[in-house]
Design a protein around this motif. Structure first.
Motif, short mmCIF file in Angstrom:
data_model
loop_
_atom_site.label_atom_id
_atom_site.label_comp_id
_atom_site.label_asym_id
_atom_site.label_seq_id
_atom_site.Cartn_x
_atom_site.Cartn_y
_atom_site.Cartn_z
N VAL A 170 -32.26 24.28 50.20
CA VAL A 170 -32.55 22.93 50.65
C VAL A 170 -33.75 22.41 49.87
O VAL A 170 -34.66 23.17 49.51
N LEU A 171 -33.73 21.11 49.58
CA LEU A 171 -34.90 20.42 49.03
C LEU A 171 -35.42 19.47 50.10
O LEU A 171 -34.64 18.71 50.69
N LEU A 221 -34.50 24.07 38.36
CA LEU A 221 -35.07 25.20 39.10
C LEU A 221 -34.04 25.82 40.03
O LEU A 221 -33.94 27.05 40.14
N VAL A 222 -33.28 24.98 40.72
CA VAL A 222 -32.21 25.49 41.59
C VAL A 222 -31.26 26.38 40.79
O VAL A 222 -30.89 27.48 41.23
N ASP A 223 -30.89 25.92 39.61
CA ASP A 223 -29.97 26.68 38.75
C ASP A 223 -30.62 27.96 38.25
O ASP A 223 -30.00 29.03 38.27
N VAL A 251 -36.48 25.51 49.46
CA VAL A 251 -36.36 26.70 50.30
C VAL A 251 -34.96 27.26 50.12
O VAL A 251 -33.97 26.54 50.29
N GLY A 252 -34.86 28.52 49.74
CA GLY A 252 -33.57 29.15 49.51
C GLY A 252 -33.42 30.45 50.29
O GLY A 252 -34.42 31.08 50.65
N ARG A 308 -40.62 27.42 47.02
CA ARG A 308 -41.36 26.81 45.93
C ARG A 308 -41.93 25.48 46.41
O ARG A 308 -41.25 24.70 47.07
N GLN A 309 -43.19 25.22 46.05
CA GLN A 309 -43.83 23.95 46.31
C GLN A 309 -43.97 23.22 44.98
O GLN A 309 -44.59 23.72 44.04
#
Length: 233
Positions: free
Chosen positions: A27-28, A42-44, A18-19, A4-5
C-alpha cells in the motif's frame, strides 16, 4: 513487514510504502503525483504488488497520485467519507482495510478537513495532517474546525498507547517520526492547552493560503485526475 518513508521536497509531504513479505502486497499512503515514477520503481525493485492507495484526506498543498496509480496498477483507492467521491472505498471510523494479512484500522480524525482519517497499523499510526511532529494541521479551510481537531487529537489519537509511533503526512523541520507519548508531553499547541486555548491559537495563526490550493483541491476530489500528470505517468 516492509516499510519505507518517502519525501516530496516541494510540498514537504511524506508518502509511506508498506508491504507484506509473504503475499508481497503493498500500500502507498498519501502518494504525490510528481513522484509516481519513483514510487512505482521502488515497488517493482522490492518485488511488491501495489494493491491499495490510502489517502488521509483531500490535500490542499499537493495533488494525489491515487488516480494515476489506479490506472497503472488497478489498485484500490481508499479515502474518508465526504472526501473524494472517486475513491473505490470511502471509510468511516472503525472500518478496516486489509492488505494481505495486514489490517489498517480507520480512525476518524476530522478538524484539519472534514474528511480526515488516520490509519492505525499495529504500533504505528499514519495521521495525515491531523497530528504532526510538535504541531498539527491548520483549520482555516475545507470545512476545518479547530474544536473538532482538538477532540480528534485528544480523544482519538492521544487515547492510543504512548509508544505508538506517529508518522505524519508532512514535516517542515526535518523530523521523520514522533510518538503519542512525545506529543502528549511536548506538542506546544496541545500539551499545555485546553480546548478553548487551542481554538484561540488556531484562529490566530494568520497563515497564507497553500500555493496549490486552487489546483490541488478540485484535482484531489477527482483522485488527482483533474491535473496534468507528470511526463511518463
Amino acid at each position: 513487514m516492509i516499510f519505507r518513508q518517502l519525501f516530496d521536497a516541494e510540498s514537504s509531504t511524506y508518502t509511506y510504502l508498506v508491504g507484506e513479505e509473504g503475499t508481497r502486497q503493498a500500500v502507498l499512503i498519501d502518494p504525490v503525483l510528481e513522484q509516481v515514477e519513483r514510487d512505482l520503481r521502488l515497488v517493482d525493485e522490492l518485488g511488491l504488488v501495489l494493491t491499495h492507495v490510502l489517502d488521509t484526506h483531500v490535500h490542499a498543498d499537493h495533488v494525489t497520485a491515487s488516480g494515476v496509480l489506479r490506472e497503472r496498477t488497478h489498485c484500490t483507492v481508499v479515502g474518508g467519507v465526504g472526501g473524494a467521491a472517486c475513491a473505490n472505498v470511502q471509510v468511516r471510523h472503525g472500518d478496516s482495510v486489509r492488505v494481505g494479512p495486514l489490517t489498517f484500522q480507520v480512525l476518524a480524525t476530522p478538524g484539519h478537513t472534514d474528511d480526515s482519517v488516520s490509519y492505525l497499523l499495529g504500533d504505528r499510526v499514519f495521521t495525515g495532517d491531523a497530528l504532526l511532529v510538535r504541531g498539527n494541521g491548520r483549520t482555516d479551510f475545507q470545512n476545518g474546525d479547530a474544536g473538532q481537531l482538538y477532540d480528534s487529537i485528544t480523544r482519538v489519537l492521544f487515547a492510543l498507547p504512548d509508544a505508538t509511533r506517529v508518522y505524519p503526512a508532512h514535516d517542515y523541520k526535518g523530523h521523520t517520526v514522533t510518538s503519542i507519548g512525545e506529543e502528549t508531553r511536548h506538542n506546544p499547541r496541545l500539551a499545555h492547552a485546553d480546548r478553548e486555548a487551542f481554538i484561540h491559537i488556531m484562529e490566530n495563526l494568520h497563515l497564507p493560503q497553500p500555493k496549490k490550493i486552487d489546483i490541488a483541491v478540485p484535482a484531489n476530489r477527482a483522485c488527482g485526475r483533474a491535473a496534468s500528470p507528470p511526463q511518463g505517468a
